[in-house]
Design an enzyme around this catalytic site. Structure first.
Site, PDB file in Angstrom:
ATOM      1  N   SER A  22       0.833  -1.198   0.000  1.00  0.00           N
ATOM      2  CA  SER A  22       0.000   0.000   0.000  1.00  0.00           C
ATOM      3  C   SER A  22       0.871   1.252   0.000  1.00  0.00           C
ATOM      4  CB  SER A  22      -0.900   0.009   1.245  1.00  0.00           C
ATOM      5  OG  SER A  22      -1.637   1.206   1.314  1.00  0.00           O
ATOM      6  N   LEU A  74      -0.140  10.262   4.552  1.00  0.00           N
ATOM      7  CA  LEU A  74      -1.280   9.626   3.874  1.00  0.00           C
ATOM      8  C   LEU A  74      -2.026  10.580   2.934  1.00  0.00           C
ATOM      9  CD1 LEU A  74      -2.771   7.430   6.746  1.00  0.00           C
ATOM     10  CD2 LEU A  74      -1.294   6.715   4.872  1.00  0.00           C
ATOM     11  N   CYS A 131      -2.206   4.102  12.205  1.00  0.00           N
ATOM     12  CA  CYS A 131      -2.737   5.452  12.053  1.00  0.00           C
ATOM     13  C   CYS A 131      -2.902   6.068  13.437  1.00  0.00           C
ATOM     14  CB  CYS A 131      -4.109   5.427  11.368  1.00  0.00           C
ATOM     15  SG  CYS A 131      -4.060   4.876   9.677  1.00  0.00           S
ATOM     16  N   GLY A 220      12.400  -0.537   3.030  1.00  0.00           N
ATOM     17  CA  GLY A 220      13.498  -0.994   2.204  1.00  0.00           C
ATOM     18  C   GLY A 220      14.245  -2.177   2.802  1.00  0.00           C
ATOM     19  N   GLY A 248      11.155  -4.686   2.381  1.00  0.00           N
ATOM     20  CA  GLY A 248      12.470  -4.816   1.757  1.00  0.00           C
ATOM     21  C   GLY A 248      12.609  -5.905   0.726  1.00  0.00           C
TER      22      GLY A 248
END
Length: 341
Positions: A22, A74, A131, A220, A248
């Site tokens: 996402s 976001l 969130c 990553g 990653g």
């Protein structure tokens, strides 16, 4: 796509195990310039919120050793813009659609799920628990088992029956299995592990934090060992819970590592920013790795949890191929010796 790669997330059958993470696939139109979205097992949207958001002011991204530090905030068009502009185009693509949703309260999450209830083409809902929780002074839902469970339960109650609800969890907790168990009890049909790892960088030129949000999310290759550990631990606690491993992934062997840890599917994120063509390559490398080991993907899920020495049925050698010469030698050692060059 090869049958070797078929997998399932709850009752959602996927032709392949590779997804985009996402926030790393844009609206889908961006990735579609480089490969057909049908090469993905499913397309995961950027987290959709109730209202449009511009996100944080720049700078909101900074390079880090073996990764990327971001504090995007976001950004997105909100649910109305998503339903009007993005969803119709995505629905025309030959790929299952997983809609990620985000909110500030459990009620906001539930309302988003209700808005998606009557919308055709939504294959699953991913609940972004990382969130802010305004009911808890801005702390994330993902940091507390009860808070994460309340959001997942609200979405499960509001979502269309039969549509899998996936909880995306953050690794910045004392025990991620406790949060995962709470989400499972609240009705989660699957889990996405992991979201970014909180970190920060300081600019040596300005002598100030490199991001306007001060801290951000590290993604990553730097976080892959953390993500693999989380998947392994949660699979051990919930062996029947489908898991999407993310963090990653840059090669087919990276993806295989997640599968062996217990993931039924794997999402590619940061790699797409510097190599948007990566999905077909990673998919090919994963299939080659499974073929070399004479396994289907389903046979490899959680294999690292097996006892030492366990060999899947597909990998066991043909007994007759090696046994016949040994039997001949055992029956007549002299004859066997004469046949040696």
């Amino acid at each position: 796509m090869s049958d070797r790669l078929k997998t399932r997330i709850g009752n959602l059958e996927l032709s392949g195990p590779l997804l985009n993470a996402s926030g790393c696939g844009g609206t889908g139109r961006e990735l579609a310039q480089f490969f057909e979205l049908s090469r993905l097992g499913a397309f995961v949207t950027t987290s959709v919120m109730s209202q449009p958001r511009a996100g944080r002011p720049t700078p909101r991204a900074a390079e880090a050793p073996a990764g990327l530090l971001t504090a995007m905030g976001l950004p997105g068009p909100g649910i109305e813009g998503f339903l009007e502009r993005d969803l119709p185009w995505l629905a025309e693509q030959d790929v299952p659609l997983i809609v990620s949703i985000a909110g500030n309260t459990a009620e906001e999450f539930a309302e988003l799920a209700r808005r998606l209830r009557a919308v055709p083409g939504v294959a699953a809902i991913e609940v972004n628990t990382a969130c802010p929780n305004v009911e808890d002074r801005g702390r994330m839902f993902a940091w507390h088992p009860g808070a994460a469970a309340s959001v997942v339960g609200a979405v499960r109650a509001a979502a269309r029956p039969g549509v899998p609800v996936l909880a995306k969890l953050a690794p910045d907790v004392t025990d991620i299995t406790t949060v995962a168990l709470a989400c499972a009890d609240a009705g989660a049909d699957g889990l996405t592990l992991i979201n970014t790892v909180e970190g920060m960088a300081i600019d040596p030129t300005t002598l100030r934090p490199a991001l306007t949000g001060v801290s951000g999310g590290l993604s990553g290759p730097a976080i892959r060992p953390i993500a693999v550990r989380c998947v392994y631990q949660v699979h051990a606690a919930l062996p029947d819970m489908p898991i999407i491993g993310v963090g990653g992934v840059a090669t087919g062997l990276d993806a295989l590592e997640f599968v062996l840890a217990g993931a039924s599917a794997v999402a590619v994120g940061t790699t797409l920013f510097h190599d948007p063509t990566a999905v077909p390559r990673i998919l090919r490398e994963l299939e080659e790795a499974l073929s070399a080991r004479r396994m289907r993907l389903a046979d490899a899920v959680g294999l690292a949890h097996r006892p030492a020495g366990y060999v899947p049925p597909q990998v066991r050698p043909e007994p007759q191929a090696v046994q016949a010469p040994l039997d001949a030698a055992a029956a007549d050692p002299g004859e066997a010796k004469e046949r040696l060059p």
